[in-house]
Motif scaffolding. Structure first.
Motif, mmCIF file in Angstrom:
data_model
loop_
_atom_site.group_PDB
_atom_site.id
_atom_site.type_symbol
_atom_site.label_atom_id
_atom_site.label_comp_id
_atom_site.label_asym_id
_atom_site.label_seq_id
_atom_site.Cartn_x
_atom_site.Cartn_y
_atom_site.Cartn_z
ATOM 1 N N ALA A 1 0.837 -1.206 0.000
ATOM 2 C CA ALA A 1 0.000 0.000 0.000
ATOM 3 C C ALA A 1 0.874 1.259 0.000
ATOM 4 N N LEU A 2 1.954 1.216 0.784
ATOM 5 C CA LEU A 2 2.841 2.381 0.888
ATOM 6 C C LEU A 2 3.898 2.377 -0.201
ATOM 7 N N ASN A 3 3.857 1.314 -0.977
ATOM 8 C CA ASN A 3 4.868 1.173 -2.014
ATOM 9 C C ASN A 3 6.286 1.119 -1.430
ATOM 10 N N SER A 4 6.406 0.458 -0.279
ATOM 11 C CA SER A 4 7.728 0.362 0.361
ATOM 12 C C SER A 4 8.332 -1.006 0.055
ATOM 13 N N SER A 5 9.389 -1.006 -0.718
ATOM 14 C CA SER A 5 9.956 -2.291 -1.111
ATOM 15 C C SER A 5 10.658 -2.972 0.058
ATOM 16 N N SER A 6 11.175 -2.187 1.011
ATOM 17 C CA SER A 6 11.858 -2.837 2.135
ATOM 18 C C SER A 6 10.844 -3.569 3.021
ATOM 19 N N LEU A 7 9.679 -2.953 3.237
ATOM 20 C CA LEU A 7 8.635 -3.653 4.009
ATOM 21 C C LEU A 7 8.217 -4.934 3.286
ATOM 22 N N GLU A 8 8.089 -4.815 1.994
ATOM 23 C CA GLU A 8 7.678 -6.000 1.231
ATOM 24 C C GLU A 8 8.735 -7.089 1.310
ATOM 25 N N ARG A 9 10.001 -6.655 1.323
ATOM 26 C CA ARG A 9 11.073 -7.646 1.399
ATOM 27 C C ARG A 9 11.046 -8.349 2.759
ATOM 28 N N ILE A 10 10.879 -7.557 3.824
ATOM 29 C CA ILE A 10 10.790 -8.155 5.172
ATOM 30 C C ILE A 10 9.668 -9.189 5.199
ATOM 31 N N SER A 11 8.533 -8.792 4.654
ATOM 32 C CA SER A 11 7.377 -9.675 4.659
ATOM 33 C C SER A 11 7.677 -10.959 3.898
ATOM 34 N N SER A 12 8.353 -10.796 2.763
ATOM 35 C CA SER A 12 8.600 -11.981 1.956
ATOM 36 C C SER A 12 9.603 -12.920 2.627
ATOM 37 N N ILE A 13 10.626 -12.329 3.256
ATOM 38 C CA ILE A 13 11.595 -13.173 3.976
ATOM 39 C C ILE A 13 10.895 -13.931 5.100
ATOM 40 N N ALA A 14 10.053 -13.185 5.867
ATOM 41 C CA ALA A 14 9.372 -13.817 6.999
ATOM 42 C C ALA A 14 8.434 -14.921 6.521
ATOM 43 N N SER A 15 7.757 -14.683 5.397
ATOM 44 C CA SER A 15 6.790 -15.699 4.988
ATOM 45 C C SER A 15 7.491 -16.924 4.390
ATOM 46 N N TRP A 16 8.727 -16.769 3.943
ATOM 47 C CA TRP A 16 9.470 -17.961 3.510
ATOM 48 C C TRP A 16 10.122 -18.653 4.697
ATOM 49 N N ALA A 17 10.464 -17.890 5.718
ATOM 50 C CA ALA A 17 11.009 -18.518 6.928
ATOM 51 C C ALA A 17 9.920 -19.332 7.618
ATOM 52 N N LEU A 18 8.670 -18.855 7.520
ATOM 53 C CA LEU A 18 7.531 -19.565 8.091
ATOM 54 C C LEU A 18 6.625 -19.918 6.924
ATOM 55 N N PRO A 19 6.960 -20.940 6.153
ATOM 56 C CA PRO A 19 6.342 -21.094 4.834
ATOM 57 C C PRO A 19 4.862 -21.427 4.846
ATOM 58 N N PHE A 20 4.273 -21.687 6.017
ATOM 59 C CA PHE A 20 2.817 -21.853 5.992
ATOM 60 C C PHE A 20 2.176 -20.548 5.517
ATOM 61 N N GLU A 21 2.833 -19.430 5.815
ATOM 62 C CA GLU A 21 2.318 -18.132 5.384
ATOM 63 C C GLU A 21 2.471 -17.969 3.866
ATOM 64 N N ALA A 22 3.654 -18.319 3.346
ATOM 65 C CA ALA A 22 3.863 -18.233 1.889
ATOM 66 C C ALA A 22 2.879 -19.140 1.157
ATOM 67 N N LEU A 23 2.636 -20.325 1.737
ATOM 68 C CA LEU A 23 1.699 -21.261 1.109
ATOM 69 C C LEU A 23 0.295 -20.689 1.092
ATOM 70 N N TYR A 24 -0.083 -20.100 2.201
ATOM 71 C CA TYR A 24 -1.414 -19.514 2.321
ATOM 72 C C TYR A 24 -1.579 -18.380 1.306
ATOM 73 N N GLN A 25 -0.564 -17.517 1.219
ATOM 74 C CA GLN A 25 -0.636 -16.398 0.269
ATOM 75 C C GLN A 25 -0.688 -16.916 -1.172
ATOM 76 N N ASP A 26 0.092 -17.954 -1.422
ATOM 77 C CA ASP A 26 0.101 -18.543 -2.755
ATOM 78 C C ASP A 26 -1.261 -19.153 -3.082
ATOM 79 N N GLY A 27 -1.853 -19.784 -2.072
ATOM 80 C CA GLY A 27 -3.176 -20.376 -2.258
ATOM 81 C C GLY A 27 -4.223 -19.306 -2.535
ATOM 82 N N LEU A 28 -4.131 -18.185 -1.812
ATOM 83 C CA LEU A 28 -5.040 -17.062 -2.058
ATOM 84 C C LEU A 28 -4.886 -16.574 -3.499
#
Ligand SMILES: Nc1ncnc2c1ncn2[C@@H]1O[C@H](COP(=O)(O)OP(=O)(O)OP(=O)(O)O)[C@@H](O)[C@H]1O
Ligand SMILES: [Mg+2]
Lengths: 294, 280
Positions: free
Chosen positions: A213-240
């Motif tokens: 929403a804020l167009n912040s690539s660093s926030l998006e990067r943090i989010s992506s790293i965290a969701s791959w570290a806890l891949p149930f989140e990445a899976l859920y997002q991918d499923g969505l």
């Protein structure tokens, strides 16, 4: 005499059967059942209302071409996926909560461990039993949600099976994390830890949402790293994401799925990555358990 | 005959706490050995190492010729933990079925009936564990330890919750095991019981062996007791051969003598002597 391999398979079946029988006696199963029925009833009512509302509202004015039915249906199903994953996590945590430390503290584990069945087999059997139960659970609840959405508004997701696959894989990751936790922590500590990890996954999704929403690539990067570290989140997002994979145009831009995180295409590496992640957890958990004094 | 259990220079530390400090222990085939010692002496630790629940820090244990904790050793070991629990939802019979399958015992219903009979639980075979008293659960635990005809049985305080009849039952059961050539390592604080049934006792304290031998060898005479006109008098260090002289002296002192006897020592006295002196 049977071969070591057949013996191991026999042991797996014995211990998995034992674990499932024990689970069947837990009151938490009734709680999850009641919560699930309550959710599905609310969901049926809510989606009927939502579709009704949207059709009366008559769509978005102007010349933008929006398919309300897809927008409403996929948003609802995104919410349903979130609740399904949450309930699946509750189930996963409760069936694995005390598989090692907790049972060892209560003296339930020792009589089994001293039998020739290896600790690795014991852990694997608990994993298979809990995994099968949780996969069956999320598949059924998700299928029910898909059916309810279709019945209410005629919306059917592009890849219904993919959502079930994503949720199944996500809940298997939770089962694996909870089993790893149980080799280190006693019941209550493990339960708290897994729910905190689940919350951290949600937070990761939320941060990604804010980032985009804020167009912040660093926030998006943090989010992506965290969701791959806890891949149930990445899976859920991918499923969505897969819910509306084929939706093009303005509708595809507008749909924002899930209460906490945006749909996110994880790419083709997600599933191989999850497999490697599960193997790594299995190796660590097995090593800890085999060296543990009980 | 080869030994059923050989522990050599066994050491176990938990952080800075030393649970076992170089223990040597041997249980011969078909031998019934009692392991005694004060609380925290290291008895349970030794037993848990022998059945593969705990990893030794140093030293080694062989069980029936195999390294302890190996699948081969575990397949022939029966174990009853000091603190254990069976799932409350299972019946006595179901618990034994589970252990028969895990121990790969082909004994079937006949073995289960025999084992439940041995611990006098035959009438409770259909009862759920959660509906059993503590002593009944301990009886079931003993039956469980005997599933699959183990070559060695490790029992950690198996009679702590049993009534006197139950203790006698276990004593008879232990004697029957010995008669069949099964080795038994028995942890217990019930010295009178150990004295009755064990071939040999090993006393550990502070993680070390402080005494070892047949109960009769460890037991010292308890002195001489003489009944006089002014009551019973005990001469703790006297023996049978001292009696005439003691009586003569007492008579010389003007006492009237009504009886004299040699007091048999007990394992308890010997144990308290040893543990007391080791502690001090
Ligand atoms: N898991 C553990 N962590 C830390 N210390 C331990 C652990 N288990 C045992 N100990 C310590 O090791 C020592 C020996 O304990 P162990 O249980 O073997 O004693 P024991 O002879 O069986 O005593 P009791 O007669 O009370 O059953 C004790 O000092 C105990 O505190
Ligand atoms: Mg003990």
């Amino acid at each position: 005499m049977s071969s070591p391999r057949t013996e191991q398979i026999m042991d797996l079946r014995i211990i998995a059967g034992y674990a499932l029988r024990e689970t069947a006696r837990r009151k938490v199963l009734v709680v999850v059942g009641i919560l699930t029925l309550a959710f599905l009833a609310l969901y049926a009512y809510g989606s009927a209302e939502a579709f009704d509302e949207v059709s009366r509202f008559g769509g978005v004015p102007g010349d933008v071409d929006i398919e309300e039915e897809v927008l409403t249906g996929s948003t609802l199903l995104g919410l349903a996926m979130f609740v399904t994953l949450f309930l699946g996590t509750v189930l996963a945590v409760f069936v694995t909560l005390n598989a090692v430390r907790g049972d060892a503290e209560r003296g339930l584990l020792q009589p089994l461990v001293v039998r020739p069945v290896g600790r690795t087999t014991l852990l694997l059997a608990r994993f298979l039993a809990a995994g099968a139960l949780c996969v069956a659970y999320v598949s059924v609840v998700y299928a029910a949600a898909v059916a309810l959405t279709g019945a209410a508004g005629g919306y059917w997701p592009d890849n219904p099976a993919f959502g079930a696959l994503a949720l199944s894989a996500a809940v298997i990751v939770v089962v694996a994390l909870a089993l790893l936790g149980t080799t280190l922590l006693s019941s209550t500590a493990n339960g708290i830890a897994i729910f905190m990890i689940f919350g951290a996954g949600l937070a990761a999704g939320l941060i990604g949402q804010i980032g985009s929403a804020l167009n912040s690539s660093s926030l998006e990067r943090i989010s992506s790293i965290a969701s791959w570290a806890l891949p149930f989140e990445a899976l859920y997002q991918d499923g969505l994401h897969a819910l509306t994979a084929d939706v093009r145009g303005a509708t595809g831009v507008i749909v924002q799925l899930g209460p906490f995180g945006g749909a996110q295409d994880a790419g083709p590496l997600l599933y191989p990555y999850v497999l490697a992640y599960l193997v790594a957890i299995a190796v660590v958990a097995d090593r800890i358990f085999r060296r543990a004094d009980l | 005959m080869s030994d059923a259990l050989i522990a050599t220079a066994l050491r176990k530390t938990y952080g800075s706490a030393v649970a076992l400090d170089g223990v040597d222990l041997r249980v011969g085939a078909g031998e019934l050995v009692g392991l005694l010692g004060p609380n925290g002496a290291g008895k349970s630790t030794l037993t848990k190492i022998a059945c593969g629940l705990v990893r030794p820090t140093a030293g080694r244990v062989e069980v029936l010729g195999q390294p302890c904790g190996s699948p081969q050793a575990r397949a022939r070991t029966g174990y009853l933990a000091e603190l254990f629990r069976f799932p409350g939802w299972a019946t006595a019979d179901e618990v034994l079925v589970l252990h028969q399958r895990l121990a790969r015992s082909g004994g079937g219903a006949a073995e289960r009936a025999r084992l439940l009979g041995l611990v006098e639980l035959a009438s409770a075979s259909g009862r759920r564990v959660e509906a059993m008293s503590k002593g009944m659960q301990q009886r079931l635990g003993i039956a469980q330890a005997l599933v699959g005809d183990p070559g060695i049985v490790l029992l950690d305080e198996p009679t702590s919750a049993l009534d006197p009849a139950g203790r006698r039952t276990v004593r008879e059961l232990l004697e029957a095991l010995r008669a069949r050539g099964v080795a038994v390592l028995l942890n217990s604080h019930l010295l009178s019981e150990i004295e009755l049934v064990c071939d040999r006792v090993v006393i550990v304290d502070g993680g070390r062996t402080i005494a070892e031998g047949a109960p009769s060898d460890l037991v010292k005479a308890g002195g001489v007791e003489i009944e006089t006109g002014s009551g019973h008098r005990r001469f703790a260090h006297a023996g049978r051969e001292d009696i005439p002289e003691l009586i003569a002296r007492l008579v010389g002192e003007g006492e009237r003598i009504y009886g004299a006897r040699v007091v048999a020592g007990s394992l308890e006295d010997a144990y308290l002597d040893l543990v007391g002196s080791a502690g001090g």
